[in-house]
Design an enzyme around this catalytic site. Sequence first.
Site, PDB file in Angstrom:
ATOM      1  N   PRO A   1      21.482  -6.225   4.132  1.00  0.00           N
ATOM      2  CA  PRO A   1      21.934  -7.044   5.266  1.00  0.00           C
ATOM      3  C   PRO A   1      23.458  -7.133   5.322  1.00  0.00           C
ATOM      4  CG  PRO A   1      20.898  -8.415   3.571  1.00  0.00           C
ATOM      5  CD  PRO A   1      20.683  -6.987   3.160  1.00  0.00           C
TER       6      PRO A   1
ATOM      7  N   ASP B   1      35.895  -5.329  -3.495  1.00  0.00           N
ATOM      8  CA  ASP B   1      34.603  -5.030  -4.126  1.00  0.00           C
ATOM      9  C   ASP B   1      34.295  -3.533  -4.205  1.00  0.00           C
ATOM     10  OD1 ASP B   1      33.936  -7.654  -4.606  1.00  0.00           O
ATOM     11  OD2 ASP B   1      32.705  -7.885  -2.805  1.00  0.00           O
TER      12      ASP B   1
ATOM     13  N   ALA C   1      26.592 -10.495   4.048  1.00  0.00           N
ATOM     14  CA  ALA C   1      25.573 -11.170   3.247  1.00  0.00           C
ATOM     15  C   ALA C   1      26.071 -11.616   1.877  1.00  0.00           C
ATOM     16  CB  ALA C   1      24.383 -10.231   3.067  1.00  0.00           C
ATOM     17  N   GLY C   2      27.230 -11.098   1.437  1.00  0.00           N
ATOM     18  CA  GLY C   2      27.697 -11.387   0.077  1.00  0.00           C
ATOM     19  C   GLY C   2      27.131 -10.402  -0.933  1.00  0.00           C
ATOM     20  N   LEU C   3      26.657  -9.248  -0.419  1.00  0.00           N
ATOM     21  CA  LEU C   3      26.023  -8.243  -1.283  1.00  0.00           C
ATOM     22  C   LEU C   3      26.818  -6.936  -1.319  1.00  0.00           C
ATOM     23  CD1 LEU C   3      22.338  -8.838  -0.085  1.00  0.00           C
ATOM     24  CD2 LEU C   3      23.358  -9.627  -2.223  1.00  0.00           C
ATOM     25  N   ALA C   4      28.037  -6.945  -0.786  1.00  0.00           N
ATOM     26  CA  ALA C   4      28.929  -5.775  -0.751  1.00  0.00           C
ATOM     27  C   ALA C   4      28.339  -4.609   0.043  1.00  0.00           C
ATOM     28  CB  ALA C   4      29.296  -5.329  -2.176  1.00  0.00           C
ATOM     29  N   GLY C   5      27.584  -4.923   1.081  1.00  0.00           N
ATOM     30  CA  GLY C   5      26.943  -3.879   1.892  1.00  0.00           C
ATOM     31  C   GLY C   5      27.944  -2.928   2.542  1.00  0.00           C
ATOM     32  N   GLY C   6      29.050  -3.442   3.050  1.00  0.00           N
ATOM     33  CA  GLY C   6      30.081  -2.587   3.644  1.00  0.00           C
ATOM     34  C   GLY C   6      30.855  -1.846   2.571  1.00  0.00           C
ATOM     35  N   SER C   7      31.171  -2.553   1.491  1.00  0.00           N
ATOM     36  CA  SER C   7      31.949  -1.959   0.390  1.00  0.00           C
ATOM     37  C   SER C   7      31.199  -0.796  -0.244  1.00  0.00           C
ATOM     38  CB  SER C   7      32.230  -3.009  -0.687  1.00  0.00           C
ATOM     39  OG  SER C   7      32.986  -4.071  -0.156  1.00  0.00           O
TER      40      SER C   7
ATOM     41  N   LYS D   1      25.343  -5.243  -4.629  1.00  0.00           N
ATOM     42  CA  LYS D   1      25.688  -5.954  -5.877  1.00  0.00           C
ATOM     43  C   LYS D   1      25.403  -7.442  -5.723  1.00  0.00           C
ATOM     44  CE  LYS D   1      29.414  -8.329  -4.405  1.00  0.00           C
ATOM     45  NZ  LYS D   1      29.450  -9.753  -4.258  1.00  0.00           N
TER      46      LYS D   1
HETATM   47  O1  C5P Z   1      39.514  -7.399  -0.275  1.00  0.00           O
HETATM   48  P1  C5P Z   1      38.643  -7.805   0.864  1.00  0.00           P
HETATM   49  O2  C5P Z   1      39.071  -7.177   2.158  1.00  0.00           O
HETATM   50  O3  C5P Z   1      37.199  -7.590   0.588  1.00  0.00           O
HETATM   51  O4  C5P Z   1      38.819  -9.374   1.008  1.00  0.00           O
HETATM   52  C1  C5P Z   1      38.496 -10.042   2.185  1.00  0.00           C
HETATM   53  C2  C5P Z   1      39.220 -11.373   2.230  1.00  0.00           C
HETATM   54  O5  C5P Z   1      38.641 -12.288   1.287  1.00  0.00           O
HETATM   55  C3  C5P Z   1      40.698 -11.365   1.897  1.00  0.00           C
HETATM   56  O6  C5P Z   1      41.461 -11.078   3.019  1.00  0.00           O
HETATM   57  C4  C5P Z   1      40.932 -12.787   1.391  1.00  0.00           C
HETATM   58  O7  C5P Z   1      41.061 -13.688   2.456  1.00  0.00           O
HETATM   59  C5  C5P Z   1      39.625 -13.116   0.688  1.00  0.00           C
HETATM   60  N1  C5P Z   1      39.692 -12.830  -0.760  1.00  0.00           N
HETATM   61  C6  C5P Z   1      40.439 -13.660  -1.591  1.00  0.00           C
HETATM   62  N2  C5P Z   1      40.481 -13.390  -2.937  1.00  0.00           N
HETATM   63  C7  C5P Z   1      39.780 -12.350  -3.448  1.00  0.00           C
HETATM   64  C8  C5P Z   1      39.013 -11.500  -2.637  1.00  0.00           C
HETATM   65  C9  C5P Z   1      38.983 -11.775  -1.274  1.00  0.00           C
HETATM   66  O8  C5P Z   1      41.075 -14.609  -1.134  1.00  0.00           O
HETATM   67  N3  C5P Z   1      39.831 -12.135  -4.767  1.00  0.00           N
END
Ligand code: C5P
Length: 295
Positions: A93, A135, A96-102, A11
Amino acid sequence: MKQVVVKAYAKINLILDVLGKREDGYHEVEMVMQTISLHDEVILKSAPGIMITTNHPQVPTDKRNLAYQAAQLIQTRYPTIPGVEIIINKQIPIEAGLAGGSTDGAAVILGMNKLFSLDMTKDEMLTLAAQLGSDVPFCILGPTAVARGRGELLEEITPCPLLWLVLVKPEFGVKTPQVYKNLNLAEITDHPDLMKYIRALERKDKEYICNNLLNILEQSTFQLYPQVKEIKAQMYNLGAKNVLMSGSGPTVFALFSNRQEAEDFFRQVKGIYRQVYLAQTIDEEKIRERMKINE
Ligand code: C5P
């Protein structure tokens, strides 16, 4: 042997706004999320326990992997099903900010639902997905949605018309918590107009969609990793008109309404950076067709 093959799409965020910090430590966000064609292939087969194999040496094969956690969640909910073998052919990658793990976690929920005929509704899968990460629900839903809350509250909106992207992933990853921690909301004055953006999607106004990208997290990531800012500037120098960092970064993408322009830009950028990808936006039909069963 029966197996399910899932295209686990990446994404991008066309809009990412942060409204404030919450008491649970997360941040209240407002985002326009878009599925893109860059994807991992996730293959699922019935097996005695949970087992992950992957072509990518840095992807964990244990509980640290959201795909593993997804399989565990489903097993807890349906104790009679056997385990699952998960093969992840990684193309997206990592960090990366592309939600690859999610998206791999989401693919395991979608795929196990199919493999074991669990008949979970979309809402049930979204609830499970929210337990894995902010995500993951969007990765179940796609192709275009507004995400609120910590990212898990989704509103389906008019899908984005076909656009082309050139993505550049720097040679380092970014840890999302660090980017949120470093964010100074008081310094941010320029917030996106979400309603206007949704209206532009409704009338398929490619010009507005491309010209009004905004990601509030850029400022924080640029401060922590100045190289990301430099890549964005260089993409503008090379002629791209609309460039944005995705999620908490570090991937930066240029958006094009014209395929030829995107392909030309891709060839140009590929000579400069190592990890460069050409992709397109995904529509509802491709979301429906992302899963296939091989008997
Ligand atoms: O939900 P996820 O595990 O992907 O989020 C990773 C980390 O990113 C959270 O532990 C938090 O530090 C930060 N985060 C946040 N606000 C969000 C999403 C993520 O602060 N809306």
